[in-house]
Scaffold this active site. Sequence first.
Site, PDB file in Angstrom:
ATOM      1  N   LYS A 121     -12.526  -1.240   1.603  1.00 39.73           N
ATOM      2  CA  LYS A 121     -11.821  -0.364   0.659  1.00 39.73           C
ATOM      3  C   LYS A 121     -12.659  -0.248  -0.618  1.00 39.73           C
ATOM      4  CE  LYS A 121      -7.389  -0.604   2.870  1.00 39.73           C
ATOM      5  NZ  LYS A 121      -6.647  -1.658   3.533  1.00 39.73           N
ATOM      6  N   HIS A 157      -5.800  -4.186  -0.976  1.00 39.75           N
ATOM      7  CA  HIS A 157      -5.763  -3.097  -1.963  1.00 39.75           C
ATOM      8  C   HIS A 157      -5.919  -3.604  -3.395  1.00 39.75           C
ATOM      9  CE1 HIS A 157      -4.902   0.520   0.410  1.00 39.75           C
ATOM     10  NE2 HIS A 157      -4.263  -0.287   1.237  1.00 39.75           N
ATOM     11  N   SER A 194       0.787  -1.235   0.000  1.00 43.11           N
ATOM     12  CA  SER A 194       0.000   0.000   0.000  1.00 43.11           C
ATOM     13  C   SER A 194       0.818   1.283   0.000  1.00 43.11           C
ATOM     14  CB  SER A 194      -0.961  -0.013   1.180  1.00 43.11           C
ATOM     15  OG  SER A 194      -0.239  -0.100   2.382  1.00 43.11           O
TER      16      SER A 194
HETATM   17  C1  LIG Z   1      -6.484  -2.016   4.945  1.00 45.27           C
HETATM   18  C2  LIG Z   1      -5.803  -3.297   5.081  1.00 45.27           C
HETATM   19  C3  LIG Z   1      -6.239  -4.251   6.005  1.00 45.27           C
HETATM   20  C4  LIG Z   1      -7.321  -3.943   7.001  1.00 45.27           C
HETATM   21  O1  LIG Z   1      -8.587  -3.920   6.433  1.00 45.27           O
HETATM   22  P1  LIG Z   1      -9.811  -3.343   7.267  1.00 45.27           P
HETATM   23  O2  LIG Z   1     -11.000  -3.938   6.606  1.00 45.27           O
HETATM   24  O3  LIG Z   1      -9.754  -1.866   7.175  1.00 45.27           O
HETATM   25  O4  LIG Z   1      -9.646  -3.821   8.668  1.00 45.27           O
HETATM   26  C5  LIG Z   1      -5.619  -5.484   6.020  1.00 45.27           C
HETATM   27  N1  LIG Z   1      -4.600  -5.773   5.188  1.00 45.27           N
HETATM   28  C6  LIG Z   1      -4.142  -4.873   4.293  1.00 45.27           C
HETATM   29  C7  LIG Z   1      -3.029  -5.248   3.379  1.00 45.27           C
HETATM   30  C8  LIG Z   1      -4.723  -3.608   4.215  1.00 45.27           C
HETATM   31  O5  LIG Z   1      -4.262  -2.724   3.330  1.00 45.27           O
END
Ligand SMILES: *Cc1c(COP(=O)(O)O)cnc(C)c1O
Length: 394
Positions: free
Chosen positions: A242, A211, A183
């Site tokens: 997301k 992502h 990310s």
């Molecule tokens: C955002 C993210 C998470 C967490 O996801 P949420 O649904 O916001 O708890 C887990 N792993 C990665 C790689 C992320 O980018």
Amino acid sequence: MSIHDLKFLQEKVNKLKEDGVYRVLPVLNGKNSSTIVLDGKEMVNLSANNYLGLANDPDLKKRAQEAIEKYGVGAGAVRTIIGNMDLHEELEKKLAIFKKSPRAFIFQSGYDCNIGTIQAITEKGDLIISDELNHASIIDGIRMTKADKAVFKHSDMEDLERVLVEAQGKYKTILIITDGVFSMDGDLAKLPEIVKLAEKYNALTYVDDAHGSGVMGSHGRGTVDHFGLHDKVDFVIGTLSKAIGVKGGYVACNEVAYEWLNHRARPVLFSTTLSPGDTAACIASVEKLIESDELQKKLWDNAKYFKEQLGKLGFNTGHSETPITPVIIGDEAKTMEFSKKLREYGVFGSAIVFPTVPRGTGRIRCMISAAHSKEELDKAVKAFELAGKDMGIL
Ligand SMILES: *Cc1c(COP(=O)(O)O)cnc(C)c1O
């Protein structure tokens, strides 16, 4: 002085202030969309993970409202007691179809999914091998197991092979874990090579595609789909918070993994499941993705346009392979200052600096969305130009 003054915490908070890393959270007045009202001021939003704009989609809102009318606002219990609604079952079925996987198992968040899954599928006598840049929720998940841990250098396949060779014959099960999309830089994991090494050394694979879901591959099926590796990755994690636009997480896996998680995934056993409104909105979102790839196309067009415009101005946008666009400023204080300037010009782009990224690689991380209009992107580009000139970077 009383013990209840929590002096030990006050000292830590004071230290944050001394180090200049004490934060006051910005406050959104209203929805999180491509333009936001932040602390009372209207701004183009370059920092949300709402890749497809679905967080504000009218169809999703309607489905959530209908579900609230029928099911109420809370699930009322953990899933394993009496919180398991037909909605949850339906979401899992839709996700499995979308991910072309035998099964999908849902959690309350992507974070919970990593915490719950890693712990449930590994035990003492196993080895987990993790990319050094993996997400914090993976690191926390690994901390909760009794398995041994090893870290390989970021996307360095020779280093991964070195660890695999050393581990041969010493463990019951070896599990390789990687983010699908990293990310901070927007680069992709080398999944074809990881899968090949996993096959060669008889290891399982686990890809956190938070992502990548909704962004990569056909209709946003993810990084595994992008590389054509269905059936080759044992556990594929996605978030529903997301690109999907709502809340929750899931692991796409096979039947027996699903059965086991149902009995041993602690966040599901000991925490109330997704609310009916969230669940119904997620179902509507996944249906939309299955039906059409229009939003992905818009997302990628927008990202390409934005990167090109910033490149033309002379900014360094790194080596992203996704709509994540890091604009590298370098120096930490300068990066913070740049973000402040952007806000003055009506653009919210968050500064990401050491220790989140290596020292000297401070960046404004821009998250482009399908919901951005051309006008909003142009306003953002103009703000970068003005801030760059003000600060003598351009
Ligand atoms: C955002 C993210 C998470 C967490 O996801 P949420 O649904 O916001 O708890 C887990 N792993 C990665 C790689 C992320 O980018």
